[in-house]
Design an enzyme around this catalytic site. Structure first.
Site, PDB file in Angstrom:
ATOM      1  N   SER A 713     -32.170  47.764  51.811  1.00  0.00           N
ATOM      2  CA  SER A 713     -33.053  48.849  52.160  1.00  0.00           C
ATOM      3  C   SER A 713     -32.659  49.988  52.071  1.00  0.00           C
ATOM      4  O   SER A 713     -33.237  51.100  52.295  1.00  0.00           O
ATOM      5  CB  SER A 713     -33.730  48.130  53.663  1.00  0.00           C
ATOM      6  OG  SER A 713     -32.766  48.233  54.336  1.00  0.00           O
ATOM      7  N   LYS A 756     -38.990  49.814  61.781  1.00  0.00           N
ATOM      8  CA  LYS A 756     -38.388  51.180  61.372  1.00  0.00           C
ATOM      9  C   LYS A 756     -39.078  52.279  61.441  1.00  0.00           C
ATOM     10  O   LYS A 756     -38.611  53.599  61.823  1.00  0.00           O
ATOM     11  CB  LYS A 756     -38.027  50.984  59.728  1.00  0.00           C
ATOM     12  CG  LYS A 756     -37.025  49.772  59.259  1.00  0.00           C
ATOM     13  CD  LYS A 756     -36.788  49.615  57.994  1.00  0.00           C
ATOM     14  CE  LYS A 756     -35.826  48.643  57.473  1.00  0.00           C
ATOM     15  NZ  LYS A 756     -35.792  48.376  55.960  1.00  0.00           N
TER      16      LYS A 756
END
Length: 827
Positions: A713, A756
């Site tokens: 990611s 996140k």
């Protein structure tokens, strides 16, 4: 010593006792001329350490110490009495100072010395009266002291009469209870009216310690002596009464056992005569009745009756009888048809689940759906088999109790952590000594119903060894298609588990066998975000800790800012277990101050939290305030929630290599290679000459090198940092990003978007770039974070560049190697 010597000594003792008895009146009538004008007299001192002599008491004494021999010899030669003194220190051989002795001594009359083997002697002595040591007159060859006679006269009074009666009554209690006391002691005490004589007489007779006898001897006042003796007599009477009770109880138990044995033998003989069988047969008849009345199905009843017939054919003392009886008891004690009625009110379930747990929307929705289906189809046989997966402390185990309460079912739980034996699940066959059913059947017996909520905790921590694989045994337990006929090795009959609602818990699914995982419906516990932890702390944890630590809401209060700081700097977890511990620590610190009267109430804020907790345990990554070249903010997911990930890139002269540091995993290294390849393939777009890549090296570093990092990611973040470093273009510090990059520059979706984005919101970042296909994950994002963040969907790197470089086109204008400032050159 020979028998002849012994008989001679015995005869001499008897003669001496007779002689002393005849001279008793004479011994107690010493002429007053022996006493000086000041009321004192001189006498030799005999030291006794272990024996205590009272007035009128005749006792043999063994003379082992040479000084005592000289003292007795001196008294006999001069026709005088001697005085027995007790040293305060029994280990001191020959005390010569007055402070070394107790102040009270006993004047005695001494009989003749009798010689014994090994230069020892013995004599008979008789106590005369208490005297008080005034002075040591001579130390050698004979220890002589100066004494004064104690005056023991007592005035007749009602108090004295009452005290004497109490003494006689207490002594009578002791005499009745203590069979060791001589029979003539009680009549003799009754005939004495002198209080001093009564106290001394009883003290020599009853079974009290030497220390208590010494205390009575040292007490000069007869009235105080009687009171002290009464206290000792009361204690001795209580002890004797307790001994008597214990003795009677033991005797009664023995008598009862013998009586029962006799009655049993009689009953057995009578039953044999009447043809009714013995007790063993009667017990078998009781078992037969219980089997006939039990809620068995036909197969189980048949097995139980067959086992009972085997027992009937055995000898009563056979070891097999106990094994078969235990097996029949297990069949009778298990719930075969008994079930609790489900509470199918949806509102009630919602209230209970919301009362006990905050958040956990997916889990609560699944339970409400189950209740709704059951209310529409009450005879539904298949039960859901749920698997709660998530980090520790997120409420996986505790919510099981709430589910059971909402449904109105019993709740049972077993822990599977460390279980390595298949027999723990399926049980042992009855051929083994000490065989028992497996944990599943044992827990069903404990539940008492056939439809409990059954929690299998820590299913991901099952092991396996040479004894089998427990996870394979669980395949049958957790399969709705076949657990209606679960086979336990001990029972050897099918048991229906289809009505049980099984809930399993795990921290990860990676260690759960695929076949077992396929039978369960996985519900993920992603962990609590900061806002949820704050609410849980206020509504649940703080209330519990205030009560457990004896505080009140008036004595202790913590602000929301204080709780947030506690979450950020003193805990690092997905759950709230450690948060509750830290809240408890704050409460204990406050409780100590309140109990110490240092204050009546305390308010803990983010400013004074360190006063109670000490320095912070964890430090969050700070947001950069200025834009910088080669530094880009990324976002990461950890088992403890979301976090920011700072990526740094630097360019310097070299040979065109790419270096990556920061404890990077294999997948993340491949993402860095892909990002670098994307930049090289788009070199013309950034005005980079192809030859440049052969003259310069690129170093990528992810700070916090001690923390392992992996995953794809960070691809767009790595590419942005490389572009910023090569083109010498500043990257925006109020912008963060996440997403996997391909060689063509496409951005692929990633996981952990909710955590996140909350990490970015917590840090104060304004703009976040996420893959376009992850926009659907925003539904789970709290409204506050959704309103404060500018969330930009990205499909390719072309969508990233305008936002990260604030609309500028990153072009290489000169050498990317940053020139040193004059200040740096000076250094």
């Amino acid at each position: 010593m020979s028998e002849q010597d012994y008989n001679e000594e015995k005869d001499s003792y008897q003669d001496l006792v007779s002689s002393l008895s005849q001279r008793t009146e004479e011994l107690f009538r010493i002429p007053d001329a022996e006493v000086d004008e000041d009321g004192t007299f001189l006498a030799s001192i005999i030291i006794l350490r272990n024996s205590i002599i009272f007035p009128r008491m005749i006792s043999p004494v063994f003379i082992e110490q040479q000084e005592n021999f000289y003292a007795i010899q001196y008294a006999l030669e001069n026709s005088k009495t001697a005085v027995i003194m007790m040293p305060k220190n029994p280990d001191q051989l020959m005390p010569t100072k007055i402070r070394d002795y107790y102040h009270v001594g006993m004047e005695i009359a001494v009989g003749r010395l009798i010689s014994l083997p090994e230069n020892n002697y013995s004599t008979l002595i008789q106590g005369r009266r208490r005297v008080i040591l005034q002075k040591i007159v001579s130390k050698s060859p004979v220890l002589i002291g100066k004494f004064v006679v104690n005056d023991e006269e007592v005035d007749e009074s009602k108090r004295l009469t009452a005290t004497l009666r109490t003494t006689r009554n207490l002594f009578e209690r002791c005499a009745v209870l203590d069979k060791k006391l001589p029979e003539e002691a009680l009549p003799f005490v009754t005939s004495i009216n002198d209080p001093s004589w009564i106290a001394d007489m009883i003290a020599t007779t009853v079974n009290i310690s030497s220390e208590k006898r010494r205390n009575i001897l040292l007490t000069l006042d007869p009235m105080k002596r009687l009171n002290l003796l009464n206290r000792y007599l009361a204690e001795e009477a209580e002890v004797l009464e307790l001994e008597s009770k214990i003795s009677k109880k033991v005797q009664n138990e023995v008598d009862r056992t013998q009586r029962e044995y006799y009655l049993r033998e009689q009953a057995k003989a009578i039953q044999d005569e009447l043809g009714e069988g013995d007790i063993f047969n009667r017990e078998l008849n009781e078992l037969r009745t219980r089997i006939e009345e039990a809620e068995f199905n036909d197969d189980v009843r048949q097995v139980a009756m067959k086992e009972l017939e085997r027992v009937a054919m055995m000898a009563p003392m056979s070891p097999e009888v106990g094994i078969s009886r235990t097996y029949i008891d297990w069949l009778l004690d298990l719930p075969w048809k008994k079930a609790t009625e489900d509470n199918l009110e949806i509102k009630n379930a919602e209230d209970i689940l919301d009362r006990d747990h905050y958040g956990l929307k997916k889990t609560k929705d699944r339970i409400i759906e189950y209740i709704a289906v059951r209310s529409l189809k009450p005879k539904k046989e298949r039960q859901p088999i749920l698997c709660f997966v998530g980090p520790p402390g997120t409420g996986k185990t505790s919510i099981g109790k709430s589910i059971a309460e909402a449904l109105g079912r019993k709740f049972v739980r077993i822990s599977l952590g460390g279980v390595t034996d298949e027999a723990e699940i399926r049980g042992h066959r009855r051929t083994y000594i000490g065989a028992l059913p497996g944990r599943i059947i044992q827990t069903m017996k404990r539940a008492g119903t056939i439809n409990p909520v059954f929690m299998l905790d820590e299913i991901d921590k099952l092991g396996s060894d040479y004894r089998g694989d427990p996870s394979s045994a669980l395949l049958e337990v957790l399969d709705p298609e076949q657990n209606n006929k679960f086979a336990d090795h001990y029972l050897e009959v099918d048991y229906d588990l289809s009505k049980v609602m099984f809930i399993t818990t795990a921290n990860t699914t990676s260690t759960i066998p695929e076949a077992l995982l396929d039978r369960m419906e996985v519900i993920e516990f992603s962990g609590y975000v900061e806002e949820e932890k704050l609410q849980i702390a206020k509504d649940y944890l703080l209330v519990r800790q205030i009560e457990e630590n004896g505080l009140t809401n008036e004595q202790f209060h913590i602000t929301d800012e204080g709780i947030i700081k506690l979450i950020r700097e003193y805990t690092y977890e997905s759950g709230v277990r450690n948060l509750e511990r830290e809240l408890g620590k704050v409460c204990r610190k406050v409780a100590r101050r309140v109990a110490g009267k240092e204050g009546e109430s305390y308010t803990v804020t983010d400013e004074n939290l360190a006063e109670f907790m000490g320095p912070a345990y964890y430090f969050q990554t700070d947001k950069e305030t200025n834009d910088e070249i080669g530094v880009v903010n990324g976002l990461a997911w950890t088992s403890n929630g979301g976090d920011t990930l700072k990526v740094e890139a630097a360019v310097f002269e070299g040979k065109g290599s790419l270096q990556i540091t920061g404890q990077i995993g294999d997948v993340m290294q491949e993402s860095a290679q892909a990002a670098f390849s994307y930049v090289r393939s788009h070199a013309k777009q950034f005005n980079i000459k192809p030859a440049w890549f052969e003259k310069y090296d690129i170093h990528i570093h992810v700070p916090e090198g001690a923390v392992p990092k992996d995953g794809p990611s960070a691809g767009v973040t790595l590419a942005s940092a490389i572009i910023s470093a090569i083109t010498n273009t500043e990257a925006k510090k109020n912008t963060a990003m996440t997403g996997e990059i391909t060689l063509r520059g496409n951005v692929l979706p990633v996981g952990g978007i909710r955590e996140k984005l909350l990490a970015a919101h917590r840090l104060g970042i304004k703009k976040v770039l996420i893959p376009e296909k992850n926009m659907r994950d925003l539904e789970e994002l709290p409204a506050q974070a959704k309103n404060d963040l500018i969330i930009i969907p990205i499909k390719t790197m072309d969508d990233v560049i305008p936002h990260i470089f604030d609309g500028k086109e990153p072009k290489m204008k000169s050498s990317p190697v940053r020139k040193k400032t004059p200040k740096e050159k000076a250094v």
